[in-house]
Design a protein around this motif. Structure first.
Motif, PDB file in Angstrom:
ATOM      1  N   GLU A  42       0.821  -1.205   0.000  1.00  0.00           N
ATOM      2  CA  GLU A  42       0.000   0.000   0.000  1.00  0.00           C
ATOM      3  C   GLU A  42       0.851   1.250   0.000  1.00  0.00           C
ATOM      4  OE1 GLU A  42      -1.390   0.480   4.538  1.00  0.00           O
ATOM      5  OE2 GLU A  42      -2.099  -1.380   3.624  1.00  0.00           O
ATOM      6  N   VAL A  43       0.239   2.311  -0.500  1.00  0.00           N
ATOM      7  CA  VAL A  43       0.844   3.638  -0.478  1.00  0.00           C
ATOM      8  C   VAL A  43      -0.080   4.534   0.323  1.00  0.00           C
ATOM      9  CG1 VAL A  43       1.563   5.634  -1.840  1.00  0.00           C
ATOM     10  CG2 VAL A  43       1.988   3.317  -2.708  1.00  0.00           C
ATOM     11  N   MET A  44       0.443   5.131   1.374  1.00  0.00           N
ATOM     12  CA  MET A  44      -0.324   6.042   2.215  1.00  0.00           C
ATOM     13  C   MET A  44      -0.021   7.465   1.769  1.00  0.00           C
ATOM     14  SD  MET A  44      -2.164   4.586   4.675  1.00  0.00           S
ATOM     15  CE  MET A  44      -2.219   5.706   6.061  1.00  0.00           C
ATOM     16  N   GLU A  45      -1.051   8.158   1.331  1.00  0.00           N
ATOM     17  CA  GLU A  45      -0.958   9.542   0.874  1.00  0.00           C
ATOM     18  C   GLU A  45      -1.543  10.431   1.971  1.00  0.00           C
ATOM     19  OE1 GLU A  45      -2.938  12.277  -2.654  1.00  0.00           O
ATOM     20  OE2 GLU A  45      -3.236  10.106  -2.675  1.00  0.00           O
ATOM     21  N   ILE A  46      -0.739  11.345   2.489  1.00  0.00           N
ATOM     22  CA  ILE A  46      -1.176  12.217   3.568  1.00  0.00           C
ATOM     23  C   ILE A  46      -1.853  13.444   2.972  1.00  0.00           C
ATOM     24  CG2 ILE A  46      -0.481  13.480   5.645  1.00  0.00           C
ATOM     25  CD1 ILE A  46       0.051  10.356   5.631  1.00  0.00           C
ATOM     26  N   LEU A  47      -3.121  13.650   3.316  1.00  0.00           N
ATOM     27  CA  LEU A  47      -3.890  14.792   2.803  1.00  0.00           C
ATOM     28  C   LEU A  47      -3.818  15.989   3.730  1.00  0.00           C
ATOM     29  CD1 LEU A  47      -7.096  12.864   1.677  1.00  0.00           C
ATOM     30  CD2 LEU A  47      -5.104  13.475   0.298  1.00  0.00           C
ATOM     31  N   ALA A  48      -3.805  15.753   5.030  1.00  0.00           N
ATOM     32  CA  ALA A  48      -3.713  16.828   6.022  1.00  0.00           C
ATOM     33  C   ALA A  48      -3.243  16.212   7.328  1.00  0.00           C
ATOM     34  CB  ALA A  48      -5.064  17.517   6.217  1.00  0.00           C
ATOM     35  N   GLY A  49      -2.529  17.000   8.105  1.00  0.00           N
ATOM     36  CA  GLY A  49      -2.024  16.529   9.381  1.00  0.00           C
ATOM     37  C   GLY A  49      -0.564  16.155   9.302  1.00  0.00           C
ATOM     38  N   HIS A  50      -0.113  15.485  10.339  1.00  0.00           N
ATOM     39  CA  HIS A  50       1.299  15.161  10.500  1.00  0.00           C
ATOM     40  C   HIS A  50       1.394  13.830  11.227  1.00  0.00           C
ATOM     41  CE1 HIS A  50       4.962  15.274  13.055  1.00  0.00           C
ATOM     42  NE2 HIS A  50       5.507  15.694  11.939  1.00  0.00           N
ATOM     43  N   CYS A  51       2.370  13.007  10.857  1.00  0.00           N
ATOM     44  CA  CYS A  51       2.554  11.726  11.539  1.00  0.00           C
ATOM     45  C   CYS A  51       4.019  11.320  11.526  1.00  0.00           C
ATOM     46  CB  CYS A  51       1.710  10.631  10.889  1.00  0.00           C
ATOM     47  SG  CYS A  51       2.157  10.237   9.193  1.00  0.00           S
ATOM     48  N   ARG A  52       4.326  10.368  12.396  1.00  0.00           N
ATOM     49  CA  ARG A  52       5.619   9.686  12.399  1.00  0.00           C
ATOM     50  C   ARG A  52       5.340   8.229  12.094  1.00  0.00           C
ATOM     51  NH1 ARG A  52       9.709   9.993  16.774  1.00  0.00           N
ATOM     52  NH2 ARG A  52       8.458   8.337  17.663  1.00  0.00           N
ATOM     53  N   VAL A  53       6.204   7.623  11.265  1.00  0.00           N
ATOM     54  CA  VAL A  53       5.990   6.245  10.828  1.00  0.00           C
ATOM     55  C   VAL A  53       7.286   5.459  10.985  1.00  0.00           C
ATOM     56  CG1 VAL A  53       5.454   4.771   8.839  1.00  0.00           C
ATOM     57  CG2 VAL A  53       4.203   6.907   9.191  1.00  0.00           C
ATOM     58  N   LYS A  54       7.147   4.232  11.461  1.00  0.00           N
ATOM     59  CA  LYS A  54       8.277   3.304  11.493  1.00  0.00           C
ATOM     60  C   LYS A  54       7.831   2.017  10.824  1.00  0.00           C
ATOM     61  CE  LYS A  54       9.949   1.668  15.421  1.00  0.00           C
ATOM     62  NZ  LYS A  54      10.779   1.421  16.630  1.00  0.00           N
ATOM     63  N   LEU A  55       8.454   1.704   9.699  1.00  0.00           N
ATOM     64  CA  LEU A  55       8.144   0.479   8.962  1.00  0.00           C
ATOM     65  C   LEU A  55       8.728  -0.730   9.682  1.00  0.00           C
ATOM     66  CD1 LEU A  55       8.874   1.673   5.315  1.00  0.00           C
ATOM     67  CD2 LEU A  55       6.658   1.522   6.455  1.00  0.00           C
ATOM     68  N   GLN A  56       8.106  -1.882   9.487  1.00  0.00           N
ATOM     69  CA  GLN A  56       8.604  -3.127  10.083  1.00  0.00           C
ATOM     70  C   GLN A  56      10.069  -3.308   9.723  1.00  0.00           C
ATOM     71  OE1 GLN A  56       6.418  -6.592   8.876  1.00  0.00           O
ATOM     72  NE2 GLN A  56       7.701  -7.974  10.027  1.00  0.00           N
ATOM     73  N   GLY A  57      10.902  -3.597  10.714  1.00  0.00           N
ATOM     74  CA  GLY A  57      12.325  -3.834  10.485  1.00  0.00           C
ATOM     75  C   GLY A  57      13.181  -2.578  10.504  1.00  0.00           C
ATOM     76  N   ALA A  58      12.556  -1.408  10.476  1.00  0.00           N
ATOM     77  CA  ALA A  58      13.319  -0.152  10.503  1.00  0.00           C
ATOM     78  C   ALA A  58      13.661   0.206  11.951  1.00  0.00           C
ATOM     79  CB  ALA A  58      12.525   0.975   9.860  1.00  0.00           C
ATOM     80  N   SER A  59      14.752   0.914  12.134  1.00  0.00           N
ATOM     81  CA  SER A  59      15.118   1.346  13.480  1.00  0.00           C
ATOM     82  C   SER A  59      14.748   2.803  13.729  1.00  0.00           C
ATOM     83  CB  SER A  59      16.613   1.130  13.723  1.00  0.00           C
ATOM     84  OG  SER A  59      17.361   1.804  12.736  1.00  0.00           O
ATOM     85  N   ASP A  60      14.510   3.541  12.658  1.00  0.00           N
ATOM     86  CA  ASP A  60      14.226   4.972  12.792  1.00  0.00           C
ATOM     87  C   ASP A  60      12.798   5.306  12.371  1.00  0.00           C
ATOM     88  OD1 ASP A  60      16.864   5.604  13.592  1.00  0.00           O
ATOM     89  OD2 ASP A  60      17.515   5.624  11.502  1.00  0.00           O
TER      90      ASP A  60
END
Length: 103
Positions: free
Chosen positions: A52-70
């Motif tokens: 999937e591709v998540m397209e941000i329309l409004a707002g703000h978020c932090r995301v950490k993908l599986q296996g990522a450290s940051d």
């Protein structure tokens, strides 16, 4: 793109995490499926079956993908991709409006 034309919308809402994420499924003319929704302030973990591709329309978020450290920050007009059969953590401090495109 500000709107989707000529789509079908499933009437029943998708409600996850005790109402912290609410979306509606749309079926596009080319046969693909997307969801349009909001994530209210929270920290959530989503599991994916399809890519999937998540397209941000409004707002703000932090995301950490599986296996990522940051963590990576995203805001309006940005996108991030999540592989199939994976997961991601997402943190929002304000209401996040998004479109999720399934591949």
């Amino acid at each position: 793109m500000a709107q989707f034309d000529n789509v079908s919308v499933k009437k029943k809402a998708n409600i996850y995490f005790d109402g912290k994420c609410v979306s509606h499924t749309i079926l596009l003319p080319n046969g693909t499926r997307s969801t349009i929704g909001v994530i209210f302030p929270s920290s959530l973990t989503f599991n994916t079956q399809a890519a999937e591709v998540m397209e941000i329309l409004a707002g703000h978020c932090r995301v950490k993908l599986q296996g990522a450290s940051d963590w990576t920050e995203y805001k309006e007009d940005q996108k991030f991709s999540v592989p199939a059969n994976s997961s991601f953590e997402i943190e929002t401090t304000d209401t996040l409006h998004y479109v999720c495109h399934f591949e």
